[in-house]
Design an enzyme around this catalytic site. Sequence first.
Site, short mmCIF file in Angstrom:
data_model
loop_
_atom_site.label_atom_id
_atom_site.label_comp_id
_atom_site.label_asym_id
_atom_site.label_seq_id
_atom_site.Cartn_x
_atom_site.Cartn_y
_atom_site.Cartn_z
N SER A 58 -2.83 -0.90 -4.39
CA SER A 58 -2.14 -2.14 -4.74
C SER A 58 -2.57 -2.60 -6.13
O SER A 58 -3.58 -2.14 -6.68
CB SER A 58 -2.47 -3.22 -3.72
OG SER A 58 -3.83 -3.61 -3.81
N HIS A 60 -6.78 2.06 -6.99
CA HIS A 60 -6.34 1.12 -5.97
C HIS A 60 -4.86 1.35 -5.73
O HIS A 60 -4.10 1.53 -6.68
CB HIS A 60 -6.59 -0.33 -6.40
CG HIS A 60 -8.03 -0.65 -6.53
ND1 HIS A 60 -8.82 -0.98 -5.46
CD2 HIS A 60 -8.85 -0.63 -7.62
CE1 HIS A 60 -10.06 -1.17 -5.87
NE2 HIS A 60 -10.10 -0.96 -7.18
N TYR A 99 0.79 -1.23 0.00
CA TYR A 99 0.00 0.00 0.00
C TYR A 99 0.82 1.28 0.00
O TYR A 99 0.27 2.36 -0.13
CB TYR A 99 -0.94 0.00 1.21
CG TYR A 99 -1.94 -1.12 1.17
CD1 TYR A 99 -3.06 -1.03 0.35
CD2 TYR A 99 -1.76 -2.28 1.91
CE1 TYR A 99 -3.98 -2.06 0.28
CE2 TYR A 99 -2.67 -3.31 1.86
CZ TYR A 99 -3.78 -3.20 1.05
OH TYR A 99 -4.69 -4.22 0.98
#
Length: 142
Positions: free
Chosen positions: A99, A97, A22
């Site tokens: 990731s 996102h 992340y």
Amino acid sequence: MKILIINGPNLSKIKLRDKDIYGSLSFDELINSLKKEFAKDFFEIVFHEFEGEIITSIHNAPLNFDGIIINPGGFSHTSVAIRDAMELSKIPIIEVHLSNISGRENFRNVSITASKAKGYISGFKHFSYFAAVYLLKKHNIN
């Protein structure tokens, strides 16, 4: 340009999650970086842990915003209701996102919400948000 950034469950706790997946920035650091990079723009950032709050934000966004950046978190894999709210939106939505969801566990490989966004960006940690702002501005996605 006025952009609403919607973050789903657990994203307010990003500093507690795996930095390799992340990234290392907190959301305060991310937002400050966005504000510095895109100083002329207005961002409103909300964190919603509950599906209904995300849906309400999407429904109300066209009253005050030109575009939405959404990271639905785990809801991107499970929420038909958020997907349906995105489909109704009259302003552009880009899903992001932190990731690379396609490179993770099988249950994270598919985003059912992404098909109702203009596009999605995955895997570039905090730069996913930068790319989304750039695209909303540069291409005036409608």
